[in-house]
Write a protein that holds these residues in place. Structure first.
Motif, PDB file in Angstrom:
ATOM      1  N   THR A  37      17.222  15.636  10.229  1.00  0.00           N
ATOM      2  CA  THR A  37      18.282  14.598  12.069  1.00  0.00           C
ATOM      3  C   THR A  37      17.109  14.777  12.949  1.00  0.00           C
ATOM      4  O   THR A  37      17.353  14.103  13.738  1.00  0.00           O
ATOM      5  CB  THR A  37      19.356  15.661  12.060  1.00  0.00           C
ATOM      6  N   MET A  41      15.421  11.455  14.463  1.00  0.00           N
ATOM      7  CA  MET A  41      15.944  11.641  15.838  1.00  0.00           C
ATOM      8  C   MET A  41      14.796  11.916  16.404  1.00  0.00           C
ATOM      9  O   MET A  41      14.349  11.310  17.707  1.00  0.00           O
ATOM     10  CB  MET A  41      17.097  12.571  15.986  1.00  0.00           C
ATOM     11  N   LEU A 166      22.465   8.360  13.440  1.00  0.00           N
ATOM     12  CA  LEU A 166      21.384   9.234  13.764  1.00  0.00           C
ATOM     13  C   LEU A 166      19.549   7.903  14.964  1.00  0.00           C
ATOM     14  O   LEU A 166      19.540   8.929  15.917  1.00  0.00           O
ATOM     15  CB  LEU A 166      20.179   9.867  12.905  1.00  0.00           C
ATOM     16  N   GLY A 170      18.839   9.488  18.568  1.00  0.00           N
ATOM     17  CA  GLY A 170      18.408   9.683  19.762  1.00  0.00           C
ATOM     18  C   GLY A 170      17.626   9.026  19.910  1.00  0.00           C
ATOM     19  O   GLY A 170      16.994  10.151  21.392  1.00  0.00           O
ATOM     20  N   TYR A 177      17.496  14.838  21.648  1.00  0.00           N
ATOM     21  CA  TYR A 177      17.182  14.637  20.627  1.00  0.00           C
ATOM     22  C   TYR A 177      16.953  16.203  19.696  1.00  0.00           C
ATOM     23  O   TYR A 177      17.631  16.414  18.453  1.00  0.00           O
ATOM     24  CB  TYR A 177      16.116  13.740  20.093  1.00  0.00           C
TER      25      TYR A 177
END
Length: 211
Positions: A37, A41, A166, A170, A177
């Protein structure tokens, strides 16, 4: 140490662009403690900072982040898939009796997945959901020896959806983020535990049902 790794990855992303996203996605898939992630992001925040929602911005998101990340995750996931594929059978032959699971149970599960289209759809959906850890899915598919060609297709297209979600988060939430990535990573860790416990309980239940 962890903060230094993240900083190093962000430098790669900033200098090399899409190639950096591709490399970082392979690394995070092989080294599980690095949150996927945070990679996606963080990159979208760097690449699309200040950009307004438009067709050009979405195209930039897809070409610079979503596509290279999906390719990187798909290639990187083969490492986990391969370990589970080759180590799964010896592990069960030695320890399966203590878990109430045999290799025959795994073979039956594999055949069920090969025949059922709905199971393929389920695998695609769990790939696409950001909070479900990619490494757990790769290990499961390798463990049951899921068809490699189908695995690659499902992984790539499922990760496309996941990376887009994702990346968009972001991009839109900017400097938030990292906090959001940490929250999603925590949910991923919880999901790993739930998936492992569910898998063990499922096979034990099927074993008892047979008896």
């Amino acid at each position: 140490m962890f903060a230094e790794i993240i900083l190093y990855l962000e430098n790669i992303l900033f200098v090399y662009g899409p190639l950096g996203v591709f490399i970082a996605s392979i690394i995070e898939e092989v080294i599980a403690p690095i949150p996927s992630t945070l990679v996606i992001m963080g990159t979208s925040f760097i690449v699309l900072k200040g950009a307004v929602i438009s067709i050009d911005a979405f195209l930039k998101l897809f070409l610079n982040i979503v596509l290279p990340a999906s390719l990187g995750v798909t290639i990187g996931s083969l490492f986990v898939y391969g370990i589970a594929y080759f180590a799964g059978k010896p592990f069960l032959e030695r320890w399966g009796k203590y878990l109430g699971v045999s290799w025959e149970d795994i073979e039956k599960t594999e055949k069920k997945f090969q025949k059922s289209r709905s199971d393929e759809l389920v695998l695609f959906l769990v790939r696409a959901v950001p909070i479900i850890p990619s490494v757990a899915i790769s290990a499961f598919c390798g463990f049951i020896r899921f068809d490699l060609k189908k695995y690659l297709v499902i992984t790539f297209f499922g990760t496309l959806v996941r990376a887009f979600i994702l990346g968009f988060i972001g991009w839109q939430f900017g400097s938030m983020y990292q906090t959001l990535a940490d929250e999603i990573s925590y949910l991923e860790e919880v999901s790993v535990i739930v998936i492992l416990i569910s898998a063990v309980l499922y096979f034990i239940y099927k074993k008892k049902l047979k008896k």
